[in-house]
Design an enzyme around this catalytic site. Structure first.
Site, PDB file in Angstrom:
ATOM      1  N   THR A 145       0.848  -1.185   0.000  1.00  0.00           N
ATOM      2  CA  THR A 145       0.000   0.000   0.000  1.00  0.00           C
ATOM      3  C   THR A 145       0.890   1.245   0.000  1.00  0.00           C
ATOM      4  OG1 THR A 145      -0.219   0.256   2.419  1.00  0.00           O
ATOM      5  CG2 THR A 145      -1.740  -1.260   1.323  1.00  0.00           C
ATOM      6  N   GLY A 146       0.450   2.275  -0.709  1.00  0.00           N
ATOM      7  CA  GLY A 146       1.285   3.464  -0.842  1.00  0.00           C
ATOM      8  C   GLY A 146       2.582   3.160  -1.562  1.00  0.00           C
ATOM      9  N   GLY A 147       2.485   2.335  -2.597  1.00  0.00           N
ATOM     10  CA  GLY A 147       3.691   1.853  -3.272  1.00  0.00           C
ATOM     11  C   GLY A 147       4.194   2.716  -4.412  1.00  0.00           C
ATOM     12  N   SER A 206       5.618   5.737  -4.143  1.00  0.00           N
ATOM     13  CA  SER A 206       6.740   6.618  -3.801  1.00  0.00           C
ATOM     14  C   SER A 206       7.391   6.163  -2.503  1.00  0.00           C
ATOM     15  CB  SER A 206       6.270   8.075  -3.656  1.00  0.00           C
ATOM     16  OG  SER A 206       5.402   8.219  -2.549  1.00  0.00           O
ATOM     17  N   GLY A 207       8.545   6.769  -2.215  1.00  0.00           N
ATOM     18  CA  GLY A 207       9.193   6.562  -0.928  1.00  0.00           C
ATOM     19  C   GLY A 207       9.527   5.120  -0.605  1.00  0.00           C
ATOM     20  N   ILE A 208       9.309   4.754   0.656  1.00  0.00           N
ATOM     21  CA  ILE A 208       9.645   3.413   1.132  1.00  0.00           C
ATOM     22  C   ILE A 208       8.825   2.355   0.404  1.00  0.00           C
ATOM     23  CG2 ILE A 208       9.538   1.880   3.141  1.00  0.00           C
ATOM     24  CD1 ILE A 208      10.230   4.368   4.867  1.00  0.00           C
ATOM     25  N   GLY A 209       7.561   2.656   0.122  1.00  0.00           N
ATOM     26  CA  GLY A 209       6.717   1.688  -0.583  1.00  0.00           C
ATOM     27  C   GLY A 209       7.250   1.350  -1.959  1.00  0.00           C
ATOM     28  N   SER A 228       6.952   3.750  12.977  1.00  0.00           N
ATOM     29  CA  SER A 228       7.945   4.818  13.063  1.00  0.00           C
ATOM     30  C   SER A 228       8.534   4.815  14.468  1.00  0.00           C
ATOM     31  CB  SER A 228       7.298   6.179  12.778  1.00  0.00           C
ATOM     32  OG  SER A 228       8.172   7.245  13.129  1.00  0.00           O
ATOM     33  N   TYR A 250       0.397  11.935  14.947  1.00  0.00           N
ATOM     34  CA  TYR A 250       1.168  11.007  14.123  1.00  0.00           C
ATOM     35  C   TYR A 250       1.766   9.901  14.994  1.00  0.00           C
ATOM     36  CZ  TYR A 250       4.933   9.364  11.041  1.00  0.00           C
ATOM     37  OH  TYR A 250       5.787   8.585  10.283  1.00  0.00           O
TER      38      TYR A 250
END
Length: 253
Positions: free
Chosen positions: A12-14, A16-19, A137, A150
């Site tokens: 999920t959220g793939g 950008s970034g870590i995904g 996190s 957060y």
């Protein structure tokens, strides 16, 4: 590197970034990859860039309806999946007295409620012996000023991971949590910080990190891929900090 050969991995959220980095690592290890995200154009572009038949599906992690539709599409296309990396998340960094109800709800709806129902709706598709990785996190326990909501959303994820690891043990589904420290991702820009403030933020944290730098998404991705693989077959209910030594430095400093 074929430790995930022919496995189906959902990120999920793939886009950008870590995904995105995790999707790349899964592909390098032989997996078939599905990425999701809220922005159709971004998801489709990322899937094309990743190549290797990567499937991009538009789905907002905060929407239970989207999670149901995602599950239906995955069932139709693959029948079952082997790896679920719940990576999507947002950040809103404000002093507690400035947080609005809408900001609170948005963060919780994506980071915790959305993560919970993504797991719930996709769980019937996860093969026995599969793997779930939750991206949390170090904020879950470090208490950084300005990150109250957060941090709470991430602490809830860590608690969920511990509980799921016990509930799903009978199916041999392993559940682990990854706690990154400062990593170079778009999250700060998406939270509304400009380039100068982002640079200052990273510089401030770099001074507190024993390794004297922020991490790279690819470094987190390698840990995620390890936990997803059979190399981690006896690891469940664990939480891994990947923070350049920041957390232990804060505890002893």
């Amino acid at each position: 590197m074929s430790t995930l050969q022919n496995k189906v991995a959902v990120v999920t959220g793939g886009n950008s970034g870590i995904g995105y980095a995790a999707a790349e690592e899964f592909i390098a290890r032989g997996a078939k990859v599905v990425i999701t995200g809220r922005n159709r154009q971004a998801v489709e572009a990322a899937a094309t860039e990743l190549g290797s038949g990567t499937l991009g599906i538009t789905a907002n992690q905060a929407s239970i309806t989207d999670s149901v539709q995602l599950a239906n599409e995955l069932k139709t296309t693959f029948g079952q999946i082997d790896v679920l990396f719940v990576n999507a998340g947002i950040g809103s960094f404000l002093p507690v007295e400035q947080v609005t109800e809408d900001q609170f709800d948005e963060t919780m709806n994506v980071n915790f409620k959305g993560a919970f129902f993504t797991v719930q709706k996709l769980l019937p598709l996860i093969a026995d012996g599969g793997s779930i990785i939750l991206l949390s996190s170090v904020n879950a326990f470090t208490g950084m000023p300005g990150a109250s909501v957060y941090s709470a959303s991430k602490a809830a994820l860590n608690s969920l991971g511990r509980t799921l690891s016990r509930e799903l043990a009978s199916r041999n589904i392993r559940v682990n949590v990854v706690n990154p420290g400062p990593i170079k991702t778009p999250i700060l820009a998406k939270a509304g910080m400009d380039e100068d403030n982002i640079a200052a933020f990273r510089k401030k944290f770099a001074e507190r990190i024993p390794l004297s730098r922020a991490g790279e998404s690819a470094e987190v991705a390698k840990l995620v891929a390890f936990l997803a693989s059979s190399d981690a077959s006896f690891i469940t209910g664990a939480e891994y900090n990947i923070d350049g030594g920041l957390t232990i430095h804060e505890l002893v400093g």
